[in-house]
Design a protein around this motif. Structure first.
Motif, PDB file in Angstrom:
ATOM      1  N   PHE A  86       0.823  -1.210   0.000  1.00  5.18           N
ATOM      2  CA  PHE A  86       0.000   0.000   0.000  1.00  5.18           C
ATOM      3  C   PHE A  86       0.858   1.261   0.000  1.00  5.18           C
ATOM      4  O   PHE A  86       0.351   2.359   0.193  1.00  5.18           O
ATOM      5  N   ASN A  87       2.160   1.079  -0.235  1.00  4.13           N
ATOM      6  CA  ASN A  87       3.104   2.189  -0.208  1.00  4.13           C
ATOM      7  C   ASN A  87       3.548   2.517  -1.635  1.00  4.13           C
ATOM      8  O   ASN A  87       4.159   1.682  -2.306  1.00  4.13           O
ATOM      9  N   PRO A  88       3.269   3.723  -2.123  1.00  2.00           N
ATOM     10  CA  PRO A  88       3.668   4.086  -3.498  1.00  2.00           C
ATOM     11  C   PRO A  88       5.177   4.138  -3.686  1.00  2.00           C
ATOM     12  O   PRO A  88       5.661   4.140  -4.817  1.00  2.00           O
ATOM     13  N   ASN A  89       5.929   4.181  -2.574  1.00  2.00           N
ATOM     14  CA  ASN A  89       7.391   4.235  -2.648  1.00  2.00           C
ATOM     15  C   ASN A  89       8.038   2.948  -2.146  1.00  2.00           C
ATOM     16  O   ASN A  89       9.182   2.951  -1.684  1.00  2.00           O
ATOM     17  N   ALA A  90       7.304   1.841  -2.233  1.00  2.00           N
ATOM     18  CA  ALA A  90       7.843   0.550  -1.789  1.00  2.00           C
ATOM     19  C   ALA A  90       9.114   0.213  -2.550  1.00  2.00           C
ATOM     20  O   ALA A  90       9.298   0.621  -3.705  1.00  2.00           O
ATOM     21  N   LYS A  91       9.993  -0.549  -1.905  1.00  2.00           N
ATOM     22  CA  LYS A  91      11.263  -0.928  -2.498  1.00  2.00           C
ATOM     23  C   LYS A  91      11.230  -2.378  -2.968  1.00  2.00           C
ATOM     24  O   LYS A  91      10.437  -3.182  -2.493  1.00  2.00           O
ATOM     25  N   GLU A  92      12.128  -2.680  -3.877  1.00  2.00           N
ATOM     26  CA  GLU A  92      12.262  -4.057  -4.350  1.00  2.00           C
ATOM     27  C   GLU A  92      12.617  -4.998  -3.198  1.00  2.00           C
ATOM     28  O   GLU A  92      12.166  -6.144  -3.152  1.00  2.00           O
ATOM     29  N   SER A  93      13.393  -4.497  -2.243  1.00  2.00           N
ATOM     30  CA  SER A  93      13.786  -5.313  -1.093  1.00  2.00           C
ATOM     31  C   SER A  93      12.593  -5.690  -0.223  1.00  2.00           C
ATOM     32  O   SER A  93      12.603  -6.738   0.441  1.00  2.00           O
ATOM     33  N   ASP A  94      11.549  -4.851  -0.215  1.00  2.00           N
ATOM     34  CA  ASP A  94      10.332  -5.196   0.532  1.00  2.00           C
ATOM     35  C   ASP A  94       9.678  -6.441  -0.060  1.00  2.00           C
ATOM     36  O   ASP A  94       9.254  -7.349   0.674  1.00  2.00           O
ATOM     37  N   LEU A  95       9.603  -6.465  -1.382  1.00  2.00           N
ATOM     38  CA  LEU A  95       9.055  -7.639  -2.066  1.00  2.00           C
ATOM     39  C   LEU A  95       9.940  -8.852  -1.804  1.00  2.00           C
ATOM     40  O   LEU A  95       9.434  -9.950  -1.533  1.00  2.00           O
TER      41      LEU A  95
END
Length: 231
Positions: A86-95
Protein backbone atom coordinates in the motif's frame (compact mmCIF):
# COMPACT_ATOMS: atom_id res chain seq x y z
CA UNK A 1 11.64 -49.63 -23.81
CA UNK A 2 12.03 -52.28 -21.10
CA UNK A 3 9.27 -53.43 -18.75
CA UNK A 4 11.20 -51.77 -15.91
CA UNK A 5 11.27 -48.42 -17.72
CA UNK A 6 7.56 -48.67 -18.57
CA UNK A 7 6.79 -49.35 -14.92
CA UNK A 8 8.80 -46.32 -13.85
CA UNK A 9 6.97 -44.09 -16.33
CA UNK A 10 3.62 -45.40 -15.11
CA UNK A 11 4.66 -44.68 -11.53
CA UNK A 12 5.68 -41.11 -12.38
CA UNK A 13 2.46 -40.55 -14.32
CA UNK A 14 0.43 -41.92 -11.42
CA UNK A 15 2.18 -39.58 -8.98
CA UNK A 16 1.54 -36.60 -11.26
CA UNK A 17 -2.15 -37.48 -11.52
CA UNK A 18 -2.44 -37.94 -7.76
CA UNK A 19 -0.76 -34.60 -7.13
CA UNK A 20 -3.00 -32.90 -9.68
CA UNK A 21 -6.08 -34.29 -7.94
CA UNK A 22 -4.87 -33.10 -4.53
CA UNK A 23 -4.06 -29.68 -5.94
CA UNK A 24 -7.57 -29.34 -7.36
CA UNK A 25 -9.00 -30.03 -3.92
CA UNK A 26 -6.67 -27.60 -2.12
CA UNK A 27 -6.65 -24.62 -4.51
CA UNK A 28 -9.46 -22.21 -5.28
CA UNK A 29 -10.70 -23.19 -8.80
CA UNK A 30 -9.58 -19.99 -10.54
CA UNK A 31 -6.16 -20.11 -8.87
CA UNK A 32 -5.85 -23.77 -9.88
CA UNK A 33 -6.55 -22.87 -13.53
CA UNK A 34 -3.93 -20.12 -13.47
CA UNK A 35 -1.35 -22.56 -12.09
CA UNK A 36 -2.34 -25.34 -14.51
CA UNK A 37 -2.31 -23.09 -17.59
CA UNK A 38 1.10 -21.66 -16.66
CA UNK A 39 2.64 -25.11 -16.25
CA UNK A 40 1.07 -26.37 -19.48
CA UNK A 41 2.67 -23.53 -21.44
CA UNK A 42 6.10 -24.87 -20.47
CA UNK A 43 5.48 -28.21 -22.19
CA UNK A 44 7.01 -26.87 -25.40
CA UNK A 45 10.36 -26.63 -23.61
CA UNK A 46 12.36 -29.81 -24.41
CA UNK A 47 14.01 -29.76 -20.96
CA UNK A 48 10.65 -29.60 -19.18
CA UNK A 49 10.41 -33.30 -18.33
CA UNK A 50 7.95 -34.89 -15.90
CA UNK A 51 10.69 -35.01 -13.27
CA UNK A 52 11.46 -31.31 -13.73
CA UNK A 53 7.76 -30.48 -13.63
CA UNK A 54 7.52 -32.30 -10.30
CA UNK A 55 10.27 -30.04 -8.92
CA UNK A 56 9.21 -26.70 -10.47
CA UNK A 57 5.46 -26.92 -10.05
CA UNK A 58 5.50 -26.36 -6.25
CA UNK A 59 7.57 -23.18 -6.75
CA UNK A 60 5.26 -21.86 -9.46
CA UNK A 61 2.19 -22.77 -7.40
CA UNK A 62 3.60 -21.13 -4.27
CA UNK A 63 4.41 -17.92 -6.18
CA UNK A 64 0.92 -17.70 -7.65
CA UNK A 65 -0.56 -18.30 -4.19
CA UNK A 66 1.68 -15.48 -2.96
CA UNK A 67 0.15 -13.25 -5.66
CA UNK A 68 -3.34 -14.27 -4.53
CA UNK A 69 -2.49 -13.40 -0.93
CA UNK A 70 -1.09 -10.03 -2.00
CA UNK A 71 -4.25 -9.25 -3.97
CA UNK A 72 -6.57 -10.33 -1.13
CA UNK A 73 -4.77 -8.80 1.84
CA UNK A 74 -6.38 -5.84 3.56
CA UNK A 75 -4.27 -2.86 4.60
CA UNK A 76 -2.95 -3.61 8.08
CA UNK A 77 -4.16 -7.20 7.79
CA UNK A 78 -0.73 -8.74 8.20
CA UNK A 79 0.96 -5.91 10.08
CA UNK A 80 4.23 -4.50 8.77
CA UNK A 81 4.88 -7.57 6.61
CA UNK A 82 2.55 -6.43 3.80
CA UNK A 83 2.48 -2.68 4.41
CA UNK A 84 4.68 -2.18 1.32
CA UNK A 85 1.77 -3.25 -0.90
CA UNK A 86 0.00 0.00 0.00
CA UNK A 87 3.10 2.19 -0.21
CA UNK A 88 3.67 4.09 -3.50
CA UNK A 89 7.39 4.23 -2.65
CA UNK A 90 7.84 0.55 -1.79
CA UNK A 91 11.26 -0.93 -2.50
CA UNK A 92 12.26 -4.06 -4.35
CA UNK A 93 13.79 -5.31 -1.09
CA UNK A 94 10.33 -5.20 0.53
CA UNK A 95 9.05 -7.64 -2.07
CA UNK A 96 12.18 -9.79 -1.68
CA UNK A 97 11.81 -10.05 2.11
CA UNK A 98 8.12 -10.90 1.93
CA UNK A 99 8.51 -13.45 -0.87
CA UNK A 100 11.48 -15.16 0.82
CA UNK A 101 9.50 -15.48 4.07
CA UNK A 102 6.62 -16.92 2.04
CA UNK A 103 8.83 -19.47 0.31
CA UNK A 104 10.44 -20.53 3.59
CA UNK A 105 7.03 -21.04 5.16
CA UNK A 106 5.47 -22.91 2.26
CA UNK A 107 8.24 -24.87 0.49
CA UNK A 108 10.77 -27.50 1.50
CA UNK A 109 14.40 -26.45 1.27
CA UNK A 110 15.91 -22.98 1.39
CA UNK A 111 16.48 -20.96 -1.79
CA UNK A 112 19.60 -18.86 -2.10
CA UNK A 113 19.28 -15.09 -1.88
CA UNK A 114 21.42 -12.61 -3.83
CA UNK A 115 23.19 -15.44 -5.68
CA UNK A 116 26.35 -14.37 -7.52
CA UNK A 117 28.08 -15.48 -10.74
CA UNK A 118 25.00 -16.70 -12.61
CA UNK A 119 24.96 -15.93 -16.31
CA UNK A 120 27.51 -13.22 -15.59
CA UNK A 121 25.42 -11.46 -12.94
CA UNK A 122 23.57 -11.56 -9.63
CA UNK A 123 20.00 -12.78 -9.20
CA UNK A 124 17.72 -12.10 -6.23
CA UNK A 125 16.47 -15.66 -5.53
CA UNK A 126 17.73 -19.03 -6.78
CA UNK A 127 16.32 -22.49 -6.11
CA UNK A 128 18.82 -25.38 -6.39
CA UNK A 129 16.95 -28.42 -7.78
CA UNK A 130 18.69 -31.76 -8.29
CA UNK A 131 21.82 -30.35 -9.89
CA UNK A 132 20.07 -27.55 -11.80
CA UNK A 133 18.96 -24.10 -10.73
CA UNK A 134 15.84 -21.98 -11.13
CA UNK A 135 16.21 -18.20 -10.95
CA UNK A 136 13.54 -15.82 -9.66
CA UNK A 137 14.34 -12.27 -10.74
CA UNK A 138 12.59 -9.39 -8.92
CA UNK A 139 11.77 -5.94 -10.26
CA UNK A 140 9.96 -2.82 -9.09
CA UNK A 141 8.06 -0.99 -11.80
CA UNK A 142 6.89 2.61 -11.38
CA UNK A 143 6.27 3.79 -14.94
CA UNK A 144 4.77 1.14 -17.24
CA UNK A 145 3.82 -2.36 -16.09
CA UNK A 146 2.13 -3.51 -19.30
CA UNK A 147 3.15 -6.86 -20.76
CA UNK A 148 4.80 -5.13 -23.68
CA UNK A 149 6.85 -2.86 -21.42
CA UNK A 150 7.94 -5.68 -19.10
CA UNK A 151 9.46 -7.44 -22.11
CA UNK A 152 12.54 -5.30 -21.55
CA UNK A 153 13.36 -7.45 -18.52
CA UNK A 154 13.09 -10.79 -20.31
CA UNK A 155 16.62 -11.04 -21.67
CA UNK A 156 18.14 -10.28 -18.27
CA UNK A 157 15.90 -12.80 -16.51
CA UNK A 158 16.55 -15.54 -19.05
CA UNK A 159 20.31 -14.99 -19.03
CA UNK A 160 20.58 -16.29 -15.47
CA UNK A 161 19.60 -19.70 -16.85
CA UNK A 162 22.26 -19.72 -19.60
CA UNK A 163 24.02 -22.84 -18.25
CA UNK A 164 20.96 -24.72 -16.99
CA UNK A 165 17.30 -25.15 -17.98
CA UNK A 166 15.99 -22.27 -20.18
CA UNK A 167 13.13 -21.50 -17.77
CA UNK A 168 13.11 -18.65 -15.25
CA UNK A 169 10.64 -16.53 -13.31
CA UNK A 170 10.17 -12.76 -13.15
CA UNK A 171 8.20 -11.29 -10.23
CA UNK A 172 7.34 -7.60 -10.64
CA UNK A 173 6.04 -5.26 -7.94
CA UNK A 174 3.69 -3.02 -9.92
CA UNK A 175 3.57 0.45 -8.37
CA UNK A 176 1.66 1.94 -11.31
CA UNK A 177 -1.70 0.33 -10.59
CA UNK A 178 -3.12 2.61 -7.89
CA UNK A 179 -6.88 2.23 -8.00
CA UNK A 180 -6.76 -0.18 -10.93
CA UNK A 181 -9.05 -3.19 -10.97
CA UNK A 182 -7.13 -6.28 -12.13
CA UNK A 183 -7.88 -10.01 -12.01
CA UNK A 184 -5.34 -12.63 -10.99
CA UNK A 185 -5.49 -14.16 -14.48
CA UNK A 186 -4.17 -10.89 -15.93
CA UNK A 187 -1.16 -10.94 -13.62
CA UNK A 188 0.38 -14.30 -14.57
CA UNK A 189 1.64 -15.33 -18.00
CA UNK A 190 4.45 -17.25 -19.67
CA UNK A 191 6.58 -15.30 -22.12
CA UNK A 192 8.46 -17.38 -24.72
CA UNK A 193 11.48 -15.45 -25.98
CA UNK A 194 13.97 -16.20 -28.72
CA UNK A 195 17.18 -14.15 -28.50
CA UNK A 196 18.87 -13.45 -31.83
CA UNK A 197 22.00 -15.39 -30.93
CA UNK A 198 20.41 -18.65 -29.75
CA UNK A 199 20.00 -20.28 -33.18
CA UNK A 200 16.28 -20.71 -32.76
CA UNK A 201 16.31 -21.90 -29.16
CA UNK A 202 13.32 -20.66 -27.15
CA UNK A 203 13.58 -19.54 -23.53
CA UNK A 204 10.59 -19.31 -21.18
CA UNK A 205 9.97 -16.68 -18.51
CA UNK A 206 7.07 -17.09 -16.09
CA UNK A 207 5.90 -13.58 -15.22
CA UNK A 208 4.04 -12.83 -11.99
CA UNK A 209 2.96 -9.21 -11.59
CA UNK A 210 2.15 -8.15 -8.00
CA UNK A 211 -0.27 -5.18 -7.79
CA UNK A 212 1.18 -2.64 -5.36
CA UNK A 213 0.42 0.99 -4.50
CA UNK A 214 -3.02 -0.32 -3.63
CA UNK A 215 -6.13 1.40 -2.32
CA UNK A 216 -9.09 -0.01 -0.42
CA UNK A 217 -12.01 -1.20 -2.62
CA UNK A 218 -14.26 1.46 -1.07
CA UNK A 219 -12.01 4.16 -2.55
CA UNK A 220 -11.97 2.79 -6.09
CA UNK A 221 -15.30 4.35 -7.06
CA UNK A 222 -13.62 7.71 -7.58
CA UNK A 223 -10.25 6.50 -8.89
CA UNK A 224 -11.08 3.75 -11.35
CA UNK A 225 -12.62 4.25 -14.77
CA UNK A 226 -14.74 1.36 -16.05
CA UNK A 227 -15.26 0.99 -19.79
CA UNK A 228 -18.75 -0.35 -20.55
CA UNK A 229 -18.93 -3.54 -22.60
CA UNK A 230 -20.56 -2.98 -25.98
CA UNK A 231 -23.11 -5.66 -26.91
Amino acid sequence: MSICEEGLLDLIEGKLQDRESRKKLLLEPVVYRVVHESIEQLRNCPEFTDALRESLEPIVTSTILFLARCMDIQEGGAGKRTAYLFNPNAKESDLQDDLMDWYKGNLHGDPFIEAQHLGGGRVEIVFPIDGIRFAVELKREKSDSSKESLNRYMAQTASYQSTTIPVAMLVVLDLTSRGNLTHIRENVWVEPIRPHLTRGMTWYVIVVRIPGNRVAPSKRRSTTTIDPVQN
